[in-house]
Design a protein around this motif. Sequence first.
Motif, mmCIF file in Angstrom:
data_model
loop_
_atom_site.group_PDB
_atom_site.id
_atom_site.type_symbol
_atom_site.label_atom_id
_atom_site.label_comp_id
_atom_site.label_asym_id
_atom_site.label_seq_id
_atom_site.Cartn_x
_atom_site.Cartn_y
_atom_site.Cartn_z
ATOM 1 N N TYR A 173 40.994 34.692 42.995
ATOM 2 C CA TYR A 173 41.508 34.279 44.402
ATOM 3 C C TYR A 173 42.307 32.709 44.180
ATOM 4 C CZ TYR A 173 37.142 36.791 45.214
ATOM 5 O OH TYR A 173 36.442 37.997 45.264
ATOM 6 N N GLY A 230 35.014 40.973 47.631
ATOM 7 C CA GLY A 230 35.494 40.935 46.076
ATOM 8 C C GLY A 230 33.826 41.038 45.773
ATOM 9 N N TYR A 285 43.158 39.078 44.838
ATOM 10 C CA TYR A 285 42.900 39.718 46.404
ATOM 11 C C TYR A 285 44.013 38.694 47.358
ATOM 12 C CZ TYR A 285 38.724 42.327 45.969
ATOM 13 O OH TYR A 285 37.887 43.299 45.576
ATOM 14 N N ASP A 293 38.717 36.537 51.216
ATOM 15 C CA ASP A 293 38.278 37.712 50.806
ATOM 16 C C ASP A 293 37.255 37.891 49.639
ATOM 17 O OD1 ASP A 293 40.222 39.627 51.887
ATOM 18 O OD2 ASP A 293 41.788 39.104 50.488
#
Length: 342
Positions: free
Chosen positions: A332, A316, A306, A312
């Motif tokens: 991430y 996710g 992401y 994020d």
Amino acid sequence: MFAICTTGKADGTVELRQVDVPKVGPKEILVKVVAAAQNPTDWKSSGRQEDVKVVGCDYAGIVTQLGDGVTEDVKVGDRIAGMVFGCLEMNGAFAEYTAAPSHMFFKLPESASFEDMSQLGVACYTTCQCLYQSQDLPSPENPTTTPIDILVWGGSSSVGHFVIQLAKLGGMRVIATASPKHFDRLKKLGADEVFDYRDPEVAKKIRTLTNEKLKHAVDCISEGSTPQLISDSLSPEGGTISAILKYDTVRPEVKVVFSLAYYLFGKPFGNFTPTTEMTEFATKSSKLISKLLAEGKIVPAPLKIYPKGLADVPEGLEFMKSGKVSGEKIVYRVADTPGVKA
Ligand SMILES: NC(=O)c1ccc[n+]([C@@H]2O[C@H](COP(=O)([O-])OP(=O)(O)OC[C@H]3O[C@@H](n4cnc5c(N)ncnc54)[C@H](OP(=O)(O)O)[C@@H]3O)[C@@H](O)[C@H]2O)c1
């Protein structure tokens, strides 16, 4: 530091917050997290917390401090990956720093990326439990010379990805199930035969392939139709299934053995009391996976990274919760998080 935390809401809402860097306790290693990978347990556990905890189990990063009593071969500056007990304390992998148990990490080869390696923790420890704890199957250190068939149900899942590779390195004939779009990739990993788990004839086809002699299976999904379909694939005499969610056998001749990666931490939780047998098993697994990495024998799964790092994570988790993950690991990069200083 920035960390993704639970909010105590039953819907599992998480948010990015400022929290203290965790204090490194005895037999712990403080790690500056470079990349963190997501597991289903992250969204499942987030919904069970009544207060604020740091989320995330899988990390890869750089060692910045050692706690008292760390006897393992590790020093400040080392690149490692592993698993922490996310959602239990103010310490998790979705954070700038995490305090990791010193018996549960893998040393990373120089050439390996943190992003790729962040996916190893939960999946590799679970793989070792399924193959060597729930069933006493041959390991890469002592591969079988007599043919043994093993069924890996859910071969394209995070756990299945590593079960296929370690089972193959253990000398077994690997039969996997997955969606057809993943067949070629799973064969490259070591699957000898791959079947579509949605095929109504799948169990019959596996029984035919194995001459009705299949005795070993790892259920990397462990819900829905898998208990029945795996049991139907096993020999009429029965066999053993390693399960990673709890279920009862659907056939008396089939033994189902459940394992949970959390058992390996050596910490009490719920009704579970830690045992030295579990922590010793974790230590052994850490060494095995580190050795296979150093020998270049483990291939990571494709990634879905992401763009906004930890910011994020809520997106996710929703993506995973809605069942959209297919053959890739959500990752991430902490440095991608807006506001995080390099
Ligand atoms: N006990 C433990 O310690 C432990 C550890 C890790 C995970 N788990 C649990 O194990 C489950 C899987 O975790 P994960 O991280 O490996 O999952 P994941 O990678 O997110 O799972 C996604 C994959 O599951 C496959 N799949 C879904 N339904 C399937 C079915 N009926 N038959 C075969 N494959 C199926 C999909 O295959 P296709 O894309 O090919 O369709 C997809 O690739 C979760 O419930 C998780 O909570 C438990």
